[in-house]
Motif scaffolding. Structure first.
Motif, mmCIF file in Angstrom:
data_model
loop_
_atom_site.group_PDB
_atom_site.id
_atom_site.type_symbol
_atom_site.label_atom_id
_atom_site.label_comp_id
_atom_site.label_asym_id
_atom_site.label_seq_id
_atom_site.Cartn_x
_atom_site.Cartn_y
_atom_site.Cartn_z
ATOM 1 N N LEU A 87 -2.503 -5.313 5.991
ATOM 2 C CA LEU A 87 -2.766 -5.708 4.620
ATOM 3 C C LEU A 87 -1.579 -6.473 4.051
ATOM 4 N N GLU A 88 -0.379 -6.055 4.369
ATOM 5 C CA GLU A 88 0.825 -6.737 3.889
ATOM 6 C C GLU A 88 0.826 -8.202 4.305
ATOM 7 N N ASP A 89 0.499 -8.467 5.581
ATOM 8 C CA ASP A 89 0.499 -9.848 6.079
ATOM 9 C C ASP A 89 -0.599 -10.684 5.432
ATOM 10 N N ILE A 90 -1.765 -10.067 5.233
ATOM 11 C CA ILE A 90 -2.885 -10.799 4.610
ATOM 12 C C ILE A 90 -2.509 -11.205 3.184
ATOM 13 N N LEU A 91 -1.998 -10.259 2.420
ATOM 14 C CA LEU A 91 -1.643 -10.545 1.026
ATOM 15 C C LEU A 91 -0.479 -11.529 0.932
ATOM 16 N N GLU A 92 0.424 -11.462 1.876
ATOM 17 C CA GLU A 92 1.543 -12.406 1.894
ATOM 18 C C GLU A 92 1.023 -13.832 2.061
ATOM 19 N N GLU A 93 0.060 -14.015 2.964
ATOM 20 C CA GLU A 93 -0.493 -15.359 3.177
ATOM 21 C C GLU A 93 -1.242 -15.839 1.936
ATOM 22 N N ILE A 94 -1.982 -14.929 1.286
ATOM 23 C CA ILE A 94 -2.720 -15.318 0.080
ATOM 24 C C ILE A 94 -1.750 -15.709 -1.035
ATOM 25 N N CYS A 95 -0.647 -14.960 -1.176
ATOM 26 C CA CYS A 95 0.361 -15.298 -2.196
ATOM 27 C C CYS A 95 1.061 -16.618 -1.863
ATOM 28 N N ASP A 96 1.304 -16.859 -0.565
ATOM 29 C CA ASP A 96 1.905 -18.143 -0.151
ATOM 30 C C ASP A 96 1.002 -19.301 -0.565
ATOM 31 N N TYR A 97 -0.306 -19.140 -0.336
ATOM 32 C CA TYR A 97 -1.269 -20.165 -0.712
ATOM 33 C C TYR A 97 -1.254 -20.385 -2.230
ATOM 34 N N ALA A 98 -1.234 -19.278 -2.978
ATOM 35 C CA ALA A 98 -1.231 -19.364 -4.444
ATOM 36 C C ALA A 98 0.014 -20.094 -4.944
ATOM 37 N N LEU A 99 1.130 -19.872 -4.268
ATOM 38 C CA LEU A 99 2.374 -20.560 -4.656
ATOM 39 C C LEU A 99 2.282 -22.054 -4.351
ATOM 40 N N ARG A 141 4.716 -12.091 -7.245
ATOM 41 C CA ARG A 141 3.802 -11.829 -6.124
ATOM 42 C C ARG A 141 3.053 -10.513 -6.333
ATOM 43 N N ASP A 142 3.768 -9.479 -6.801
ATOM 44 C CA ASP A 142 3.119 -8.184 -7.031
ATOM 45 C C ASP A 142 2.044 -8.295 -8.108
ATOM 46 N N LEU A 143 2.330 -9.044 -9.159
ATOM 47 C CA LEU A 143 1.336 -9.227 -10.220
ATOM 48 C C LEU A 143 0.079 -9.901 -9.677
ATOM 49 N N PHE A 144 0.267 -10.890 -8.812
ATOM 50 C CA PHE A 144 -0.885 -11.642 -8.304
ATOM 51 C C PHE A 144 -1.649 -10.870 -7.228
ATOM 52 N N LYS A 182 -3.893 -8.262 -8.664
ATOM 53 C CA LYS A 182 -5.108 -8.881 -9.218
ATOM 54 C C LYS A 182 -6.126 -9.135 -8.095
ATOM 55 N N ILE A 183 -5.642 -9.597 -6.948
ATOM 56 C CA ILE A 183 -6.511 -9.830 -5.789
ATOM 57 C C ILE A 183 -7.134 -8.519 -5.314
ATOM 58 N N MET A 184 -6.311 -7.470 -5.191
ATOM 59 C CA MET A 184 -6.811 -6.186 -4.685
ATOM 60 C C MET A 184 -7.852 -5.573 -5.619
ATOM 61 N N ASN A 185 -7.756 -5.870 -6.898
ATOM 62 C CA ASN A 185 -8.717 -5.309 -7.857
ATOM 63 C C ASN A 185 -10.147 -5.741 -7.550
ATOM 64 N N PRO A 239 4.626 -3.446 -14.633
ATOM 65 C CA PRO A 239 3.868 -3.650 -13.387
ATOM 66 C C PRO A 239 2.368 -3.779 -13.601
ATOM 67 N N ALA A 240 1.735 -4.567 -12.738
ATOM 68 C CA ALA A 240 0.278 -4.704 -12.760
ATOM 69 C C ALA A 240 -0.357 -3.402 -12.299
ATOM 70 N N ARG A 241 -1.462 -3.044 -12.952
ATOM 71 C CA ARG A 241 -2.138 -1.787 -12.612
ATOM 72 C C ARG A 241 -3.655 -1.982 -12.519
ATOM 73 N N GLN A 242 -4.108 -3.196 -12.128
ATOM 74 C CA GLN A 242 -5.557 -3.388 -11.987
ATOM 75 C C GLN A 242 -6.162 -2.508 -10.901
ATOM 76 N N ASN A 243 -5.366 -2.168 -9.881
ATOM 77 C CA ASN A 243 -5.880 -1.346 -8.771
ATOM 78 C C ASN A 243 -5.581 0.135 -8.976
ATOM 79 N N HIS A 244 -5.198 0.510 -10.186
ATOM 80 C CA HIS A 244 -4.831 1.883 -10.529
ATOM 81 C C HIS A 244 -6.046 2.626 -11.080
#
Length: 496
Positions: A51-63, A76-79, A82-85, A189-194
């Motif tokens: 999951l870490e690698d997948i989200l890293e690639e998605i954040c790289d794309y967003a950047l 990156r954590d904020l974004f 939002k994706i995980m939510n 901190p973002a808490r959409q997945n909380h």
């Protein structure tokens, strides 16, 4: 390439049980919207990455696409939250599932909720796994030592941005129920997945959640539904045992309600618990006593560096009543010979850190006596880590440390590595600004070891850090573990 990452994330959600097959297209479209994509071509192959690698690639794309505007951990954590939510069930669904499982077994319900809190990336497993953990054997038992690396260090840009950010009163603090689903900001901190499980204790509404930093197994936080300050009183003991009756496989405790000896958030009433047995819970009773009017309750001093009275009974109400009696007595107790002062200039100093659990067919309540008095010699507190230990630990000794788990600062990881090199090569530690503070300590413990080499140097440093933590706990004890200290402790017990 971004289509591959989207497919991998959807597959992760399906396999983790976050979404069902019927949710696949909907969740995919939610992710496309966040990535500002109008179309999607499902890849033929589906790689399997963490999951870490997948989200890293998605954040790289967003950047790259300027969807996010900087590369800081905070952004990156904020974004990625939002994706995980897009994969996490709504609060009502989580609550229904939890309650259905609770009817079968409280343990099954907490197992489900703990797994969800990890799978949703609210608890970032890959960060928690970076924490350094070991056990140090001491005369008080096996102490848990951790160097906290799961809370990311903010980079200078993020710190600067925080200072410029508009201050907000929503949510009022990190524990408020309004955090559930909150998008977060640069200084929150973002808490959409909380997700939060509502529970009732002492006829009032509280929330159950897990700590995102899990210092121990199933580290949960139980918080008041209202933003009210910490207060330890009879109602506290009733709340603790109401919780234990709901979740008998968990312990629960409260930080003290005064500065220095309290936790980091005194503004919001809350407890911490979990499915873990700390060294203090395993510590034996040194000596038993009888308290008038409570002859049916076991009372004893625990063999522990802090000053702990353990009371045990099959009837939790008896522990609530005796706990209240001890607390009220301690609040007003002064023993000048033992340097215990209930007040100075009308400022209260005495309070208690309570921990409740069920052991076999009996309820237990550990009452840790605390005092936050300061002097010119000890401006941070007389019963606080003393100056000579600050190179390892100078922060408050809260509930978790009281029970025997050291939460040490992240700086120690790098400092240990530097110390190891300096010790092995014989370099002068005093010449390195980063580790100079450790020089006297190293000079004191080195003669204990005949052979020091690359194979054992880190084990030696870990052992000595653990020994320092045991001294930290001794400093926090209002009555020391010696004849004079135990005599003074008995004077208090005899006053009950």
């Amino acid at each position: 390439m971004i289509n591959n990452a989207i497919k991998e994330l959807i597959t992760y959600g399906l396999e983790a049980g976050l979404i069902e097959k019927e949710d696949e297209i909907y969740a995919t479209n939610q992710i496309l919207e966040l990535l500002k994509l109008d179309e999607y071509m499902e890849p033929k192959e589906n790689k399997k990455r963490s999951l870490e690698d997948i989200l890293e690639e998605i954040c790289d794309y967003a950047l790259q696409q300027k969807i996010i505007h900087d590369d800081s951990i905070v952004t990156r954590d904020l974004f990625d939250t939002k994706i995980m939510n897009t994969l996490v069930p709504r609060p009502s669904e989580v609550i229904k599932t939890f309650q259905a499982l609770f009817e079968k077994s409280p343990r099954k319900a907490t197992d489900y909720f703990y797994k969800l809190s990890q799978d949703s990336n609210y608890i970032r497993r890959y960060r928690v796994n970076k924490d350094m953990k070991w056990i140090t054997k001491t005369k008080y038992g096996d102490l848990d030592i951790t160097i906290n690396l799961s809370k990311p260090e903010k980079d200078p840009k993020a710190i600067a941005a925080e200072k410029l950010a508009k201050q907000s009163g929503y949510p009022k603090c990190l524990l408020c129920k309004e955090n559930e689903g909150y998008a977060g900001r640069i200084n929150h901190p973002a808490r959409q997945n909380h997700r939060i499980i509502p529970i009732e204790i002492n006829e009032s509404r509280w929330g159950l959640q897990y700590s995102p930093y899990v210092y121990y197994n199933e580290h949960c936080i139980v918080f008041n539904g209202e933003h009210v300050p910490m207060k330890v009183d009879k109602a506290t003991f009733r709340k603790l045992f109401d919780f234990i009756k709901l979740f008998p496989h968990y312990f629960i405790g409260s930080n003290a309600d005064l500065p220095i000896v309290g936790g980091s958030i005194l503004s919001h009433d809350h407890f911490q618990g979990g499915n873990y047995e700390f060294a203090m819970a395993k510590a034996p009773i040194e000596k038993y006593y009888k308290v008038k009017g409570f002859e049916d309750v076991e009372v004893g001093i625990v063999h522990w560096p802090l000053s702990v009275l353990r009371i045990r009974c099959e009837d939790a109400n008896r522990l609530i009543d005796l706990g209240d009696h001890i607390l009220k007595k301690w609040r007003e107790y002064t023993d000048e010979a033992a340097f215990i002062f209930a007040y100075t200039e009308n400022e209260p100093h005495n309070t208690i850190t309570p921990i409740a659990r069920k052991s076999g067919d009996k309820f237990e309540l550990d009452l840790t006596l605390r005092n936050n008095i300061t002097t010119k010699e000890c401006p941070l507190g007389v019963y606080h880590p003393h100056n000579e230990l600050h190179h390892i630990k100078k922060e408050n000794i809260g509930l978790i440390e009281v029970m025997g788990l050291a939460v040490l600062p992240a700086r120690l990881k790098e400092e240990m590595q530097e110390l190891a090199q300096y010790i092995l090569t014989g370099k002068n530690i005093l010449e390195n600004d980063n580790i100079r503070k450790h020089a006297k300590w190293v000079e004191e413990f080195l003669p204990k070891y005949g052979v020091i080499n690359e194979e054992n140097i880190m084990d030696i440093l870990k052992e000595e850090i653990g020994i320092v933590f045991s001294k930290v706990l001794e400093d926090a004890g209002v009555y020391k573990c010696n004849e004079e200290g135990r005599d003074a402790f008995e004077r208090f017990i005899n006053s009950l």
